[in-house]
Enzyme design. Structure first.
Site, short mmCIF file in Angstrom:
data_model
loop_
_atom_site.label_atom_id
_atom_site.label_comp_id
_atom_site.label_asym_id
_atom_site.label_seq_id
_atom_site.Cartn_x
_atom_site.Cartn_y
_atom_site.Cartn_z
N THR B 53 0.80 -1.10 -0.17
CA THR B 53 -0.04 0.02 -0.04
C THR B 53 0.89 1.14 0.08
O THR B 53 1.87 1.19 0.82
CB THR B 53 -1.26 0.00 1.20
OG1 THR B 53 -2.07 1.09 1.00
CG2 THR B 53 -0.31 -0.09 2.38
N GLU B 54 0.55 2.31 -0.85
CA GLU B 54 1.73 3.21 -1.20
C GLU B 54 1.93 4.10 -0.11
O GLU B 54 2.88 4.99 -0.14
CB GLU B 54 1.16 3.95 -2.42
CG GLU B 54 -0.17 4.69 -2.34
CD GLU B 54 -1.13 3.71 -3.08
OE1 GLU B 54 -1.23 2.52 -2.93
OE2 GLU B 54 -2.15 4.48 -3.68
N ASN B 55 1.18 4.27 0.96
CA ASN B 55 1.37 4.96 2.01
C ASN B 55 2.30 4.27 2.97
O ASN B 55 2.47 4.81 4.13
CB ASN B 55 0.06 5.49 3.02
CG ASN B 55 -0.83 4.11 3.32
OD1 ASN B 55 -0.85 3.29 2.56
ND2 ASN B 55 -1.41 4.22 4.45
N SER B 95 8.34 4.06 -0.92
CA SER B 95 7.19 3.41 -1.24
C SER B 95 7.20 3.32 -2.75
O SER B 95 6.67 2.87 -3.58
CB SER B 95 6.08 3.95 -0.44
OG SER B 95 4.94 3.08 -0.79
#
Lengths: 238, 219
Positions: B53-55, B95
């Site tokens: 998840t990009e966060n 990320s």
């Protein structure tokens, strides 16, 4: 002796002046330094350019700063989220400027700002409206656009633990933009849940090396933005 | 007598299941917000898939039980998640280096429009009063090796979402590899769009009628 510890959020943001570029960490409420933002609302500095992934929710934190008309321009990737009403209203009225940046380009522009890189090429946003006016260059047959670094006068960042030298560790996905923002600001102001004795943070586990951090304030029990939004709270508190 | 059932197809969960079947063992996968999130529930037993998840989390687990939500452990849709054993956290530049550096194998995204050539529009209608918000969509389509789209075949108003040319602002050009809709699975190839599989009760002609561009078929 180096001691970056400040006694209050108010003291730590005292020199943020009108027209400053301010980076604010967080992905939604995770990692958003709400007490430092509220201190900046109290301080009242205006015409700020704020670099942050979102634009806050409800009427607290970043949304309160925007609602208090202190922000002239937002640089962000996702300016609308659930419970985000303050920014959209001002934007529709043409009363706040928006520079929309793809999230990875935003992170990389900030990282570049902190690493002494003035600009870089990326394929992200090629052939989209967000590449308009940007230089295009072909490497190995692939088109890239030139993106410039972002630097700031101040960064407001939230972390889990800090020592007096400014070494930081974060909590889970609240890390997000914190480490790159610490690098990219002339003055990096951090709110930590705890300030620990020098040597207590394992050198192998340090995420942000102290050299990037200017000031630290201990905020042991930071407010939960979503809880405040649920309770319809508004800052300044009424 | 019309014996062909033309008004049904796969439901949302069946669509997600179809996507999950095409994710190989050992893949690093990023799921977009909304319908793509359902895919995680249908990965066949025996396959290990690691979710990004990009966060800032690799090794995202399912949603926590009620009462165990942590506001500092969330996904890109800002919903509470968990971290699996062996998960790791990292900052945004790392990320997106995973995304932009080509380290993520598959990304599953929603769509407003997909074109014959695999152009994707999924971030803005371009209307003057809309608030533009792009998030990580443009990074994902430019950096991830394989892009799967999961979407209803037509809009709520019955307009085709698969079109000759996107009329909405693009997220990326020539980025989509495969489209999973409630009616069919369609490959994007240099020779055009190819229907790979039809939902039960759905005819090729019906899919064609609801598509804004000429389709081909493998079978």
């Amino acid at each position: 002796m180096i001691n970056k510890i400040f006694q209050s959020a108010a003291d730590a943001v005292e020199d943020i002046s009108d027209g400053s570029v301010v980076m604010i960490s967080g992905f939604g409420e995770a990692g958003s330094p709400i007490e430092l933002i509220h201190a900046l609302v109290d301080r009242g500095a205006k015409n700020l350019t704020v670099v942050s992934n979102n634009t806050g929710s409800g009427n607290v934190g970043l949304a309160a700063l925007i609602e208090n008309r202190q922000v002239g321009k937002m640089i962000c990737s996702f300016p609308r989220t659930a419970n985000s009403t303050v920014f959209p209203e001002l934007y529709r009225k043409g009363e706040i400027e928006l520079e929309l940046v793809p999230q990875g380009t935003l992170a990389e522009r900030i990282r570049a700002g902190g690493a002494g890189i003035p600009a870089f090429y990326t394929p992200t946003a090629v052939d989209t409206p967000l590449s308009e006016g940007k230089e295009v260059r072909i490497f190995n047959g692939i088109r890239y656009i030139l993106e410039s670094a972002i630097k700031a006068d101040f960064a407001l960042v939230k972390c889990k633990s800090a020592d007096r030298l400014g070494n930081l560790i974060y909590n889970k996905t609240a890390r997000n933009f914190g480490p790159v923002m610490c690098m990219a600001a002339k003055t990096c102001i951090v709110q930590a849940r705890e300030i620990v004795e020098q040597g207590k943070i394992d050198p192998e586990a340090v995420v942000t090396p102290g050299i990037f951090v200017t000031r630290i304030v201990e905020i042991p029990h930071p407010a939960h933005e979503s809880q405040l939004v649920l309770e319809n709270r508004r800052y300044p508190w009424i | 007598m019309d014996i062909v059932k033309t008004n049904s197809g796969w439901d949302r969960n069946q669509m997600a299941q179809k996507v999950a079947l095409d994710i190989p063992d050992g893949s690093y996968v990023n799921l977009g917000i909304g319908l793509p999130e359902l895919v995680a529930a249908y990965v066949p037993e025996g396959r290990e898939v690691i979710y990004h998840t990009e966060n800032g989390l690799l090794g995202m687990g399912s949603a926590p039980e009620t009462g165990f939500e942590d506001p500092e452990l969330i996904n890109a849709g800002k919903k509470a998640v968990t971290a699996i054993q062996g998960a790791c956290f990292f900052h945004h530049a790392d990320s997106f280096a995973m995304i932009r550096g080509g380290h993520i194998d598959i990304c599953v995204l929603g769509a407003m429009q997909v074109s014959e050539e695999g152009d994707l529009a999924n971030w803005s209608t371009g209307e003057p009063h809309s608030i533009p918000a792009v998030g990580g969509a443009m990074d994902l389509v430019s950096g991830v090796k394989t892009i799967f789209i999961i979407t209803q075949h037509v809009t709520k108003d019955g307009e085709p979402k698969i079109v000759g040319k996107c009329t909405y602002p693009l997220t990326g050009k020539k980025v989509v590899d495969r489209i999973y809709t409630d009616l069919a699975i369609i490959d994007v190839t240099d020779a055009g769009l190819f229907v790979k599989e039809l939902a039960p009760g759905i005819t090729f002609e019906y899919v064609q009628k609801n598509t804004g561009v000429s389709l081909n078929r493998y079978f």
